[in-house]
Design a protein around this motif. Structure first.
Motif, mmCIF file in Angstrom:
data_model
loop_
_atom_site.group_PDB
_atom_site.id
_atom_site.type_symbol
_atom_site.label_atom_id
_atom_site.label_comp_id
_atom_site.label_asym_id
_atom_site.label_seq_id
_atom_site.Cartn_x
_atom_site.Cartn_y
_atom_site.Cartn_z
ATOM 1 N N PRO A 1 57.953 45.092 47.874
ATOM 2 C CA PRO A 1 57.291 43.886 47.353
ATOM 3 C C PRO A 1 58.168 43.159 46.339
ATOM 4 C CG PRO A 1 55.738 45.706 47.440
ATOM 5 C CD PRO A 1 57.096 46.279 47.744
ATOM 6 N N GLY A 2 58.225 41.842 46.478
ATOM 7 C CA GLY A 2 59.006 41.020 45.560
ATOM 8 C C GLY A 2 60.441 40.788 45.987
ATOM 9 N N GLU B 1 54.551 39.563 48.017
ATOM 10 C CA GLU B 1 54.171 40.965 47.868
ATOM 11 C C GLU B 1 54.072 41.680 49.212
ATOM 12 O OE1 GLU B 1 53.924 42.647 44.952
ATOM 13 O OE2 GLU B 1 54.710 40.787 44.114
ATOM 14 N N GLN B 2 53.585 40.974 50.227
ATOM 15 C CA GLN B 2 53.469 41.577 51.556
ATOM 16 C C GLN B 2 53.391 40.470 52.590
ATOM 17 O OE1 GLN B 2 49.667 43.605 52.212
ATOM 18 N NE2 GLN B 2 49.029 42.872 50.195
ATOM 19 N N SER C 1 60.808 35.600 48.088
ATOM 20 C CA SER C 1 59.952 34.686 47.335
ATOM 21 C C SER C 1 59.632 33.450 48.159
ATOM 22 C CB SER C 1 60.643 34.225 46.040
ATOM 23 O OG SER C 1 60.710 35.267 45.107
#
Length: 165
Positions: free
Chosen positions: A60-61, A149-150, A64
């Motif tokens: 996650p991350g 995140e997903q 973007s």
């Protein structure tokens, strides 16, 4: 085991033979090929795809979604093409006809704008912001980003494959 289909008033019984179901109606006996036998190739393909998607790993991350507003379609297309050509993002969506209400130099303003929705690596956001600042007509260009995140693992993998680290 006996099961009754109340809608059709038919008694259903299952044999243990793989792939065969027997429908029994008083006085009538039919052997039919169990539906899953016919659908086995399709179910196998879907199952392998689901397994493949589930087994992909994503931190996650890592990527973007960045947002940039533009004064018109021409500026939006020019920026979008430059961003993708320079490998600063894998994809830029151009969302036309948004209305922005904001305060600028002490006054409330309302303008029609075009929104760029940019998918990239999080590590590329500073370079993306610099590119936008250098090529955007606004005195203060909007460049904001949110970590992803997903999402769909193959899509996230594609972003990583297009945008180098």
């Amino acid at each position: 085991m006996q099961i009754y289909d109340s809608f059709n008033n038919i008694q259903l019984s299952r044999f243990t033979t793989v792939g065969v179901t027997r429908l029994a109606e008083p006085g009538i006996c039919q052997e039919t090929v169990f539906l899953s036998v016919l659908m086995l190739p399709l179910l196998r393909t879907v199952g392998l795809r689901v397994f493949s998607m589930a087994s992909e790993t994503y931190t996650p991350g890592t990527h973007s979604a960045a947002f940039v507003t533009c004064p018109n379609d021409t500026v939006a297309k020019t920026l979008a093409r430059g961003i993708v050509e320079n490998k600063l993002a894998a994809c830029v969506n151009i969302v036309p006809a948004i209305t922005s209400v904001y305060e600028w130099q002490g006054k409330i303003e309302e303008d029609s704008e075009v929104l760029l929705m940019i998918k990239t690596r999080s590590s590329k956001v500073p370079a993306l912001a610099e590119y936008v600042r250098s090529n955007h007509p606004y005195e203060v260009a909007e460049v904001i980003s949110l970590p992803i995140e997903q999402g769909n693992p193959p899509y996230l993998k594609w972003i990583g494959g297009v945008v180098p680290e």
